[in-house]
Scaffold this motif. Structure first.
Motif, PDB file in Angstrom:
ATOM      1  N   THR A 117      -4.520   1.799  -0.675  1.00  0.00           N
ATOM      2  CA  THR A 117      -3.392   2.666  -0.336  1.00  0.00           C
ATOM      3  C   THR A 117      -3.324   2.795   1.181  1.00  0.00           C
ATOM      4  O   THR A 117      -4.098   2.202   1.912  1.00  0.00           O
ATOM      5  CB  THR A 117      -3.550   4.041  -0.999  1.00  0.00           C
ATOM      6  N   GLU A 118      -2.390   3.626   1.658  1.00  0.00           N
ATOM      7  CA  GLU A 118      -2.078   3.631   3.077  1.00  0.00           C
ATOM      8  C   GLU A 118      -1.971   5.069   3.573  1.00  0.00           C
ATOM      9  O   GLU A 118      -2.147   6.001   2.804  1.00  0.00           O
ATOM     10  CB  GLU A 118      -0.764   2.846   3.255  1.00  0.00           C
ATOM     11  N   ARG A 130       1.971   1.878  -3.514  1.00  0.00           N
ATOM     12  CA  ARG A 130       0.869   2.406  -4.335  1.00  0.00           C
ATOM     13  C   ARG A 130       0.595   3.877  -4.039  1.00  0.00           C
ATOM     14  O   ARG A 130       0.143   4.619  -4.901  1.00  0.00           O
ATOM     15  CB  ARG A 130      -0.407   1.601  -4.082  1.00  0.00           C
ATOM     16  N   SER A 131       0.855   4.316  -2.805  1.00  0.00           N
ATOM     17  CA  SER A 131       0.586   5.701  -2.403  1.00  0.00           C
ATOM     18  C   SER A 131       1.685   6.661  -2.844  1.00  0.00           C
ATOM     19  O   SER A 131       1.514   7.877  -2.764  1.00  0.00           O
ATOM     20  CB  SER A 131       0.453   5.787  -0.873  1.00  0.00           C
ATOM     21  N   TRP A 132       2.821   6.117  -3.287  1.00  0.00           N
ATOM     22  CA  TRP A 132       4.019   6.942  -3.398  1.00  0.00           C
ATOM     23  C   TRP A 132       3.890   8.050  -4.434  1.00  0.00           C
ATOM     24  O   TRP A 132       4.263   9.192  -4.175  1.00  0.00           O
ATOM     25  CB  TRP A 132       5.230   6.060  -3.701  1.00  0.00           C
ATOM     26  N   THR A 145       9.258   3.430   3.792  1.00  0.00           N
ATOM     27  CA  THR A 145       8.736   2.503   2.782  1.00  0.00           C
ATOM     28  C   THR A 145       9.754   1.400   2.492  1.00  0.00           C
ATOM     29  O   THR A 145       9.388   0.227   2.358  1.00  0.00           O
ATOM     30  CB  THR A 145       8.394   3.260   1.491  1.00  0.00           C
ATOM     31  N   ALA A 174       0.818  -1.208   0.000  1.00  0.00           N
ATOM     32  CA  ALA A 174       0.000   0.000   0.000  1.00  0.00           C
ATOM     33  C   ALA A 174       0.853   1.259   0.000  1.00  0.00           C
ATOM     34  O   ALA A 174       0.500   2.267  -0.627  1.00  0.00           O
ATOM     35  CB  ALA A 174      -0.937  -0.005   1.216  1.00  0.00           C
ATOM     36  N   GLY A 200       4.956   5.077 -10.073  1.00  0.00           N
ATOM     37  CA  GLY A 200       3.514   5.053 -10.268  1.00  0.00           C
ATOM     38  C   GLY A 200       3.107   4.363 -11.557  1.00  0.00           C
ATOM     39  O   GLY A 200       2.132   3.613 -11.589  1.00  0.00           O
ATOM     40  N   GLN A 222      -2.600  -3.084  -8.414  1.00  0.00           N
ATOM     41  CA  GLN A 222      -3.652  -2.249  -7.843  1.00  0.00           C
ATOM     42  C   GLN A 222      -4.098  -2.812  -6.497  1.00  0.00           C
ATOM     43  O   GLN A 222      -3.996  -4.003  -6.230  1.00  0.00           O
ATOM     44  CB  GLN A 222      -4.841  -2.169  -8.795  1.00  0.00           C
ATOM     45  N   GLN A 265       1.302   9.607  -5.493  1.00  0.00           N
ATOM     46  CA  GLN A 265       0.423  10.664  -4.994  1.00  0.00           C
ATOM     47  C   GLN A 265       1.158  11.554  -4.008  1.00  0.00           C
ATOM     48  O   GLN A 265       1.047  12.784  -4.058  1.00  0.00           O
ATOM     49  CB  GLN A 265      -0.806  10.052  -4.315  1.00  0.00           C
ATOM     50  N   THR A 271      -1.110   8.709   2.288  1.00  0.00           N
ATOM     51  CA  THR A 271      -2.047   9.636   1.636  1.00  0.00           C
ATOM     52  C   THR A 271      -2.417  10.782   2.562  1.00  0.00           C
ATOM     53  O   THR A 271      -2.779  11.860   2.096  1.00  0.00           O
ATOM     54  CB  THR A 271      -3.317   8.898   1.189  1.00  0.00           C
TER      55      THR A 271
END
Length: 487
Positions: free
Chosen positions: A91-92, A37-39, A144, A34, A77, A88, A41, A95
């Motif tokens: 996320t964590e 996946r958030s990175w 991370t 997660a 990303g 997919q 953003q 965010t």
């Protein structure tokens, strides 16, 4: 209905830094996917805030460190969006940091960029704002990577307990390798962020040791601009000619790092035992990039065109290297280099570029694996696809047996046709070689300044065993009091 957020810019940045610390201290292996996946953003929000902040008064001219980081964040990303590990999913709480930074941007934007002739106290405030944003990214990247290290350990343990798991739940070797690759990419991001916080070297472990920024050299500026442009070109429907240019310039940068490192060693700036490990690693990396350039060159056609912006960035890198390190007859001698450039600083600049090269290598691999528009002349495809297929068949792959990759009419006209899977596999294997050799260079260079690396330079995959939050001494940036632009 949620309560209105009345926090000021400084408070939002202080909270973001605190959340980043929490992500490091509380990082667990199951959070790693997660966080990845958030990175993008998070980095995108930081870059948008950075763009509206007043320019740092002591920042190096010609360099925007956030552009470098944004290029890496966007590349990570794209890998996730394309379906590469972790794919997919949820996320964590990174965010939350992104939301804080976005709100800070909305508070700063109406004020615009103030005059550069600001009072000294205001200039310190401006520097603090930049330091807080970069420090948040630095700590979040480390957190991370810590979570990813734990995740890889868990995957290995799970792989050793296959009989207790259903087939669908068993981790594969490819999944473990992909997670290890993400560790290398986040290590590189962390070091690039550290380069801004500490000046050079990029691997200092104490953010309170921020130094006054020295003027950027032409080579430093050219390398940073090249990294950003390489990412942009590879993200925008690249032609094989673009991949050739990227690989050739990366090979040149690696050769230059070798020449300058050797000169630094002869002048007493690098220990001989470190140079004995670094020199062969640099040579192997130069060979790997050159082999990749040759293979991509086989896929070009008379219609191939290199991105003009990439050509310009490559030309500036070559010119900067020529001005710093060559004579009309070839490379300058170690004595000439010592008199011409600041050897310790230039070597550090080149090795930081090698850190950035790790992510470029991963983007090249993603391009080979995913780019739907890759085509090549039928004759070279027939030869390469058949060669790769034969290798796979020898290794036990049966689905390629009896398959033909081109038709007679395609061969006769040397028609441009899409790359079949075996031809792509050959490009991916070459990219894997580049990734491996570049990681070895970064690992070898980590010991150039042992007092500065204290856990911060961990590009080798095996270095992540037992990695924890205690491996990096995270100090707070300068007083994060809510000064600067306010609501």
């Amino acid at each position: 209905m949620s309560a209105a957020d009345h926090r000021m810019v400084g408070e939002l940045l202080a909270d973001s830094d605190e959340l980043a610390r929490e992500s490091l201290l509380d990082a667990t292996s199951d959070q790693a996917p997660a966080m990845v996946r958030s990175w993008n953003q998070l980095v995108g929000s930081a870059a948008e805030l950075w763009a509206v902040l007043p320019s740092a008064p002591d920042g190096p001219s010609g360099l925007d460190p956030m552009e470098r980081l944004r290029a890496v964040g966007e590349a990570i990303g794209r890998s996730v969006t394309a379906g590469h590990w972790p794919g997919q999913g949820p996320t964590e709480h990174l965010t939350q940091i992104a939301d804080n930074l976005s709100r800070a941007r909305h508070l700063v934007e109406p004020h615009g960029r103030p005059s550069q002739q600001a009072a000294p106290e205001t200039q310190r405030d401006i520097q603090d704002l930049h330091g807080q944003v970069m420090h948040t990214l630095y700590v979040a990247a480390h957190g991370t990577a810590v979570a990813l290290g734990g995740h890889v350990t868990d995957l290995r343990l799970a792989a050793g307990e296959r009989r207790r798991q259903s087939l669908a739940e068993r981790p594969t070797a490819l999944e473990i390798t992909a997670a290890q690759g993400m560790i290398a990419r986040f290590d590189g991001f962390e070091q690039l962020a550290g380069a801004y916080l500490f000046g050079l070297p990029a691997t200092s472990a104490n953010p309170e040791q921020v130094r006054e920024a020295a003027p950027a050299t032409r080579l430093e500026t050219a390398l940073a601009a090249w990294e950003v442009q390489a990412h942009r070109t590879l993200a925008a429907n690249p032609d094989p000619a673009d991949l050739v240019r990227v690989a050739r310039v990366q090979a040149l940068i690696t050769s230059t790092a070798g020449i300058l490192s050797e000169a630094a060693a002869r002048n007493g700036h690098i220990d001989n035992d470190i140079m004995q490990r670094l020199a062969p690693a640099l040579e192997a990396d130069q060979v790997a990039w050159s082999r990749a350039a040759k293979r991509w060159g086989e896929l070009t056609s008379p219609a191939s065109r290199t991105d003009p912006a990439l050509v310009a960035a490559a030309g500036e890198v070559r010119a900067a290297i020529a001005a710093a390190a060559t004579n009309p007859t070839g490379w300058a001698t170690p004595e000439q280099l010592a008199s011409r450039v600041d050897l310790p600083k230039t070597v550090k600049t080149l090795h930081l570029s090698m850190v950035a090269s790790v992510d470029i290598a991963y983007v090249v691999r993603d391009t080979a694996a995913d780019h739907p528009g890759l085509t090549a002349p039928a004759r070279i495809i027939g030869m390469r696809a058949q060669g790769e297929a034969e290798i796979a068949i020898e290794q036990g792959e049966t689905r390629y047996e009896g398959v033909t990759w081109t038709t007679r009419s395609q061969i006769a006209a040397n028609q441009l046709i899409p790359l079949p899977e075996p031809a792509r596999r050959g490009l991916i294997n070459l990219a894997d070689d580049v990734i491996a050799t570049t990681n070895r260079v970064v690992a070898a260079a980590a010991q150039l300044h042992p007092s500065d690396v204290k856990g911060a330079n961990r590009s080798g995959h095996e270095a992540h065993r037992g990695r924890s939050a205690e491996t990096l001494q995270i100090a707070r940036p300068h007083d994060p009091a809510p000064r600067g632009p306010r609501r």
